[in-house]
Design an enzyme around this catalytic site. Structure first.
Site, mmCIF file in Angstrom:
data_model
loop_
_atom_site.group_PDB
_atom_site.id
_atom_site.type_symbol
_atom_site.label_atom_id
_atom_site.label_comp_id
_atom_site.label_asym_id
_atom_site.label_seq_id
_atom_site.Cartn_x
_atom_site.Cartn_y
_atom_site.Cartn_z
ATOM 1 C CG HIS A 86 -0.418 0.109 2.528
ATOM 2 N ND1 HIS A 86 0.378 -0.861 3.095
ATOM 3 C CD2 HIS A 86 -0.508 1.088 3.465
ATOM 4 C CE1 HIS A 86 0.733 -0.487 4.315
ATOM 5 N NE2 HIS A 86 0.218 0.703 4.556
ATOM 6 C CG HIS A 115 0.122 4.393 4.725
ATOM 7 N ND1 HIS A 115 -0.611 3.641 5.615
ATOM 8 C CD2 HIS A 115 -0.726 5.356 4.254
ATOM 9 C CE1 HIS A 115 -1.849 4.126 5.676
ATOM 10 N NE2 HIS A 115 -1.944 5.152 4.862
ATOM 11 C CG ASP A 125 4.899 3.012 7.461
ATOM 12 O OD1 ASP A 125 3.993 3.484 6.746
ATOM 13 O OD2 ASP A 125 4.697 2.095 8.292
ATOM 14 C CG HIS A 126 4.106 0.077 4.389
ATOM 15 N ND1 HIS A 126 3.959 -1.226 4.791
ATOM 16 C CD2 HIS A 126 3.692 0.835 5.443
ATOM 17 C CE1 HIS A 126 3.470 -1.262 6.026
ATOM 18 N NE2 HIS A 126 3.305 -0.010 6.444
ATOM 19 C CG HIS A 181 -3.971 0.208 6.759
ATOM 20 N ND1 HIS A 181 -3.929 0.803 7.995
ATOM 21 C CD2 HIS A 181 -2.816 0.553 6.142
ATOM 22 C CE1 HIS A 181 -2.787 1.464 8.124
ATOM 23 N NE2 HIS A 181 -2.093 1.337 7.005
ATOM 24 C CG ASP A 241 0.583 -1.175 7.888
ATOM 25 O OD1 ASP A 241 1.485 -1.973 8.196
ATOM 26 O OD2 ASP A 241 0.757 0.055 7.797
ATOM 27 C CG HIS A 244 3.919 -1.579 11.655
ATOM 28 N ND1 HIS A 244 4.694 -0.459 11.827
ATOM 29 C CD2 HIS A 244 3.214 -1.371 10.515
ATOM 30 C CE1 HIS A 244 4.462 0.394 10.837
ATOM 31 N NE2 HIS A 244 3.566 -0.142 10.028
HETATM 32 FE FE FE Z 1 2.695 0.868 8.244
HETATM 33 ZN ZN ZN Z 2 0.020 1.700 6.544
#
Ligand code: FE
Ligand code: ZN
Length: 262
Positions: A58, A60, A62-63, A116, A135, A173
């Site tokens: 996805h 985001h 942090d990905h 998400h 996530d 995570h």
């Molecule tokens: Fe994340």
């Molecule tokens: Zn995420």
């Protein structure tokens, strides 16, 4: 006939609590959700690996935040959700698409798992029983509903729960301890959950990772897969969070409760 080299999955920790997943055969590596390029480059260098593919679940940061920098060093395909605008994606994926990587030799099936985010996908390696779910499903929990509805998330989680019990759940995570603290509040009489919580407390005290989990363990202990169980419904009703047993309303109430749980 030579047997194909065996595959390994290695966790690359990043930021405060992310796991970036490196799938490799000692020579070639695919990376799942490289939120940061630097720890991936370090891991490739120290293990003598060549990057051959990037897989995204996805949008985001942090990905996907490390994609541009990785592409400046490696000319590789970037697989990702067709339903999300992520710079760098060259191979947009839909539900039931199959990703066939030559090296590392790996076949991944794509599942749409919105909730998400609106276009979130997951990757299933049937031959290895591996799930890379970003996530969506966490060890002991699930992702927050930033873009999707409770109804969508329950359907997405149901797809993941339908995988074989011994499927390894590579989520993105290390949230397990706080997830289980909430799970115990939601389902105080679940003995499997109490045992898992005690074990995870010890693992985290020793600084160990609690990921991957398995689908079987999640089905026994994760409240977001157990929102229809009488034990969970009893807590939701006793705390005034739901008035009836409607499953989507129960899931929504559970997610809302977790959002504010400390
Ligand atoms: Fe994340
Ligand atoms: Zn995420």
């Amino acid at each position: 006939m030579s047997t194909p080299p065996s595959l390994q999955v290695t966790a690359i920790p990043a930021f405060a609590d992310n796991y970036l997943w490196l799938i490799h055969d000692q020579q070639h590596a695919a990376v799942v959700d490289p939120g940061d390029a630097a720890p991936i480059e370090d891991a490739l260098r120290s293990r003598g690996l060549k990057l051959t593919a990037i897989l995204l679940t996805h949008h985001h940061a942090d990905h996907a935040g490390g994609v541009a920098e990785l592409l400046s060093n490696w000319s590789v395909p970037v697989f990702g959700p067709a339903g999300e605008k992520i710079p760098g994606i060259s191979r947009p994926l839909h539900e039931d698409d199959v990703v066939d990587l030559p090296s590392p030799a790996l076949r991944l099936k794509v599942l749409d798992v919105p909730g998400h985010t609106a276009g979130h996908i997951a990757y299933v390696a049937d031959a290895q029983n591996w799930l890379f779910c970003g996530d969506t499903l966490f060890a002991g929990g699930c992702g927050r509903l930033f873009e999707g509805t409770p109804g969508q998330m329950t359907q997405s989680l149901a797809k993941l729960a339908a995988l074989p019990d011994d499927t390894l759940v590579y989520c993105a995570h290390e949230y397990t301890l706080s997830n289980l603290r909430f799970a115990v509040a939601a389902e105080p009489d679940n003995a499997d959950l109490a045992a898992r919580f005690a074990q995870v407390e010890q693992q985290r005290a020793r600084g160990e990772s609690t990921v991957p989990s398995t689908i079987g363990l999640e089905k026994r202990t994760n409240p977001f897969l157990r929102y229809r169980e009488p034990s969970v419904l009893r807590t939701l009703r006793a705390t005034g969070r739901v008035a009836n047993d409607d499953p989507i309303a129960s899931f929504a109430a559970l997610r809302e409760w977790k959002n504010g749980f400390r």
